[in-house]
Design an enzyme around this catalytic site. Structure first.
Site, PDB file in Angstrom:
ATOM      1  N   ASP A  15      -1.805  -0.694   5.946  1.00 43.20           N
ATOM      2  CA  ASP A  15      -2.028  -0.112   7.265  1.00 43.20           C
ATOM      3  C   ASP A  15      -3.481   0.260   7.512  1.00 43.20           C
ATOM      4  OD1 ASP A  15      -1.981   1.993   5.373  1.00 43.20           O
ATOM      5  OD2 ASP A  15      -1.791   3.414   7.013  1.00 43.20           O
ATOM      6  N   ASP A  22       0.863  -1.159   0.000  1.00 39.74           N
ATOM      7  CA  ASP A  22       0.000   0.000   0.000  1.00 39.74           C
ATOM      8  C   ASP A  22       0.918   1.234   0.000  1.00 39.74           C
ATOM      9  OD1 ASP A  22      -2.214   1.771   0.723  1.00 39.74           O
ATOM     10  OD2 ASP A  22      -1.305   1.759   2.721  1.00 39.74           O
ATOM     11  N   ASP A  71      -7.228  -1.334   3.408  1.00 34.16           N
ATOM     12  CA  ASP A  71      -6.358  -2.450   3.042  1.00 34.16           C
ATOM     13  C   ASP A  71      -6.864  -3.787   3.590  1.00 34.16           C
ATOM     14  OD1 ASP A  71      -4.508  -0.720   1.822  1.00 34.16           O
ATOM     15  OD2 ASP A  71      -3.658  -0.238   3.780  1.00 34.16           O
TER      16      ASP A  71
HETATM   17  P1  ADP Z   1      -3.834   4.317   0.142  1.00 33.91           P
HETATM   18  O1  ADP Z   1      -4.362   3.168  -0.632  1.00 33.91           O
HETATM   19  O2  ADP Z   1      -2.675   4.957  -0.542  1.00 33.91           O
HETATM   20  O3  ADP Z   1      -3.534   3.989   1.564  1.00 33.91           O
HETATM   21  P2  ADP Z   1      -6.532   5.248   0.581  1.00 33.91           P
HETATM   22  O4  ADP Z   1      -7.125   4.105  -0.180  1.00 33.91           O
HETATM   23  O5  ADP Z   1      -6.699   5.247   2.051  1.00 33.91           O
HETATM   24  O6  ADP Z   1      -4.981   5.440   0.179  1.00 33.91           O
HETATM   25  O7  ADP Z   1      -7.157   6.587   0.033  1.00 33.91           O
HETATM   26  C1  ADP Z   1      -7.224   6.830  -1.366  1.00 33.91           C
HETATM   27  C2  ADP Z   1      -7.620   8.246  -1.625  1.00 33.91           C
HETATM   28  O8  ADP Z   1      -8.941   8.491  -1.164  1.00 33.91           O
HETATM   29  C3  ADP Z   1      -6.770   9.241  -0.895  1.00 33.91           C
HETATM   30  O9  ADP Z   1      -5.609   9.547  -1.616  1.00 33.91           O
HETATM   31  C4  ADP Z   1      -7.698  10.431  -0.791  1.00 33.91           C
HETATM   32  O10 ADP Z   1      -7.691  11.151  -1.967  1.00 33.91           O
HETATM   33  C5  ADP Z   1      -9.059   9.796  -0.623  1.00 33.91           C
HETATM   34  N1  ADP Z   1      -9.437   9.688   0.799  1.00 33.91           N
HETATM   35  C6  ADP Z   1      -9.577   8.563   1.516  1.00 33.91           C
HETATM   36  N2  ADP Z   1      -9.960   8.827   2.784  1.00 33.91           N
HETATM   37  C7  ADP Z   1     -10.054  10.181   2.852  1.00 33.91           C
HETATM   38  C8  ADP Z   1     -10.400  11.089   3.897  1.00 33.91           C
HETATM   39  N3  ADP Z   1     -10.708  10.692   5.140  1.00 33.91           N
HETATM   40  N4  ADP Z   1     -10.392  12.399   3.617  1.00 33.91           N
HETATM   41  C9  ADP Z   1     -10.077  12.828   2.374  1.00 33.91           C
HETATM   42  N5  ADP Z   1      -9.741  12.022   1.371  1.00 33.91           N
HETATM   43  C10 ADP Z   1      -9.732  10.717   1.584  1.00 33.91           C
HETATM   44 MG    MG Z   2      -2.800   3.196   3.636  1.00 36.01          MG
END
Ligand code: ADP
Ligand code: MG
Length: 647
Positions: free
Chosen positions: A544, A333, A548
């Protein structure tokens, strides 16, 4: 010596040692009596040695036989010993009674040794975790009161003095100190913490006095959960051990049948006399028993788990040690995993109708509920502004968050998510956002409902207020870890992220990953893992977040960042990296491979001994005591060999 039973039932620690000692003493006296011609005494002392040395195994063996209709190997030992004694009495060859007693004695000694070895492993695992104090000093109307931690209530304030262990998880409300978190993370470098930071039960306070607020029940503190996970790990058997167990049951039957044939046929085939025949059949029972084989796996894996725990790698069961040794592909991730997740707002941009502060405030009202690193960064940036927490807030993992702030509907999230609510993203802001993303920053958009609150939003009901750029730092060890994993022979390393392609590419390039899957929803991450599994069979996923969790569950080995990770990730994963250090993944693979090679050595030793002893017995080169020594010796040898991993 039925292994799994032995290590789950350590009730009385020294009983087995004591029984072995007594058995040895009685045997010696009986032997002396026999040599001095006091046959009566010998016939009293030697059976007593049998009873004391063999009682426990006989009882267990008979219980298994009667209750589960299963033959266990312990019982075969007893049968062989009693058989030798009967043969001795019948033929008036009393040294055979001594042979049988030696068998029982060595059996008892090696049982005690194995018991000791397993207890050592257990203790070594437990000692990592047994560091939480039983009481805490609660502040009650300005006075300190010592109460058992089970009586702490949420919101209680407790005082921890310099040099004391933290009694329960809590938030620092005043004070500053450096803490040694080795009990949890395996890292002995102290960590600085001050107001607002979370401290963990079982970690050691440094020079500062701290006042903490209790914000979760003591039994759900991180260390308590870790202890429960480790306890579970010890009782669960990996598939290889289950296979050996099943094998043992069938094998025991085969031995009995072969033993009966060996005790009856040779006089007719090869013209052996009856005494030799029965004696060799009894020796056969002993040397053919798969005790060493049974001890080949579990002690090794438990030692491996203990070793991992000491480095801050929490294996939830032994099977994961076997699996991680064979990992061929790993998916990472991005946010919070390859990057620190300690993200900071670097820029706020707004349309002409709103100010940057409006944008930040609106986002913070919702994000104050968020677990996501992005949310935390936004709240931190808006800390000094005045805003109230929003209502009806809903997080959409991997996308964003929605809710009502100041009677206005608000959405915060990635471009594609916010686009579902607004007519379009303003051109000027969009190109600015793109260039920020190319620098590796994550941009989230903020939009507000424009036709009154409360109505279910649909496209065009919202207008864009602005966007917030968030900068994350790539973990310092990320590059080295990727290189190291490639050197270890991992064939494919990919990044899977919910973030947009530009940001993802930029980070991937920085850490040296070539294959990037971006803009994934949680279930898309799971699909990527599935397709990797088709190609590479054993696939690990490192993550994390809540987003995921499905992928962690699907992966052959789910690895969660423990310290910073969300609770869901911790629960779902098979391995937890307590210190959030990526290089521990390589360490885990190495540990897994070492334990696999020890298991293989052990199995080879065990089978080698069995075959050698069987041949020796058939050729008449060994007597019963030598057979027993070879047999039990190999069992103890493999057990101790497994303990090498404790170092
Ligand atoms: P990663 O897979 O890199 O851990 P996430 O899947 O958690 O990232 O999130 C993907 C995208 O969704 C983030 O880059 C953001 O743009 C948006 N996002 C997710 N959760 C939030 C939140 N609580 N507030 C704002 N944007 C969010
Ligand atoms: Mg993450």
């Amino acid at each position: 010596m039925l292994y799994p039973q032995r290590f789950t039932q350590f009730t009385n620690e020294h009983a087995d040692t004591l029984a072995a000692l007594l058995c040895g003493l009685l045997l010696f006296l009986g032997w002396l009596a026999l040599h001095l011609g006091a046959l009566g005494w010998a016939l009293l002392l030697l059976p007593a040695a049998y009873v004391i040395g063999g009682y426990e195994s006989a009882r267990e063996g008979l219980t298994t036989l009667i209750k589960e209709k299963e033959l266990d190997v312990d019982l075969l030992m007893i049968v062989a010993a009693v058989g030798a004694a009967s043969l001795g009495l019948w033929r008036r060859e009393y040294h055979l009674i001594i042979d049988g007693a030696i068998l029982i004695l060595i059996f008892a000694i090696s049982g005690a040794l194995e018991g000791y070895a397993m207890r050592r492993t257990e203790r070594s695992i437990r000692s990592l975790m047994s560091l939480t104090p039983d009481t805490a000093r609660v502040l009650h109307q300005g006075k300190e009161e010592v109460v058992p931690i089970s009586q702490l209530k949420l919101g209680d304030e407790i005082v921890v003095k310099p040099g004391e262990l933290i009694p329960t998880d809590g938030m620092i409300v005043s004070g500053y100190s450096t803490l040694n978190e080795a009990a949890i993370t395996g890292e002995s470098l102290p960590v600085e913490k001050t107001v607002g930071a979370e401290v963990f039960a079982g970690t050691l306070n440094g020079y500062g006095a701290l006042k903490l607020q209790v914000h979760k029940p003591a039994e759900s503190s991180l260390i308590q959960r870790v202890i429960r996970l480790v306890e579970q790990a010890q009782t669960e058997e990996p598939p290889s051990q289950q296979f050996i167990d099943r094998f043992e049951r069938g094998y025991a039957r085969v031995i009995v049948i072969a033993g009966i044939l060996l005790a009856t046929l040779p006089p007719f085939i090869w013209g052996w006399d009856w005494e030799t025949t029965i004696y060799r059949a009894l020796t056969f029972l002993v040397v053919a028993s798969p005790c060493a084989l049974m001890a080949a796996i579990m002690p090794t894996l438990l030692s491996g788990i203990a070793n991992g725990a000491r480095q801050g790698i929490l294996f939830k069961n032994g099977a994961q040690l076997e699996k991680i040794a064979k990992v061929r592909a790993i998916a990472f991730d991005k946010t919070g995993t390859l990057t620190t997740g300690q993200v900071q707002v670097s820029q706020v941009i707004s349309t002409s109708e709103y100010s940057q502060l409006d944008v930040l405030k609106a986002a913070a009202t919702l994000e104050s509920y968020s677990e996501h690193p992005i949310g935390k960064a936004i709240v931190q940036a808006a800390n000094d502004l005045d805003w109230v927490r929003g209502v009806e807030v809903q997080a959409i993992p991997g996308q964003g968050i929605t809710g009502i702030a100041n009677n206005q509907k608000v959405v915060v999230g990635k471009a594609t998510f916010v686009q579902q609510y607004v007519a379009q993203l303003p051109e000027s802001l969009y190109s600015l956002a793109q260039s920020l993303e190319q620098e590796g920053k994550t941009v989230v958009w903020v939009a507000q409902g424009c036709r009154g609150a409360g109505v279910q939003g649909s496209k065009g009901d919202y207008e864009v207020m602005g966007a917030i750029a968030i900068a994350d730092m790539v973990r310092t060890e990320a590059v080295a870890t990727i290189t190291c994993l490639q050197k270890l022979g991992v064939e494919e390393i990919v990044m899977i992220t919910g973030d947009n392609q530009r940001t993802a590419d930029s980070v991937a390039q920085a850490v040296g990953i070539n294959r990037v899957y971006a803009e994934l929803l949680p279930e898309d991450k799971l699909d990527v893992i599935r397709s990797l599994q088709k190609q590479y069979q054993i696939v690990a996923m490192v993550g994390d977040g809540i987003n995921d969790a499905p992928a962690l569950a699907q992966a052959s080995v789910g690895i969660a960042m423990g310290g910073a990770g969300s609770d869901v990730a911790l629960e779902t994963a098979d391995i937890v990296l307590m210190a959030d250090r990526l290089e521990k993944i390589a360490a885990a693979i190495k540990l897994g491979r070492r334990s696999q090679s020890i298991v293989k050595q052990n199995i080879a030793i065990a089978l080698g001994f069995i075959i050698l002893l069987l041949i020796g017995n058939f050729l008449g080169n060994i007597n019963l005591p030598i057979g027993v020594i070879g047999h039990e010796g190999s069992t103890v040898l493999v057990t101790l060999s497994g303990l090498r991993l404790l170092k």
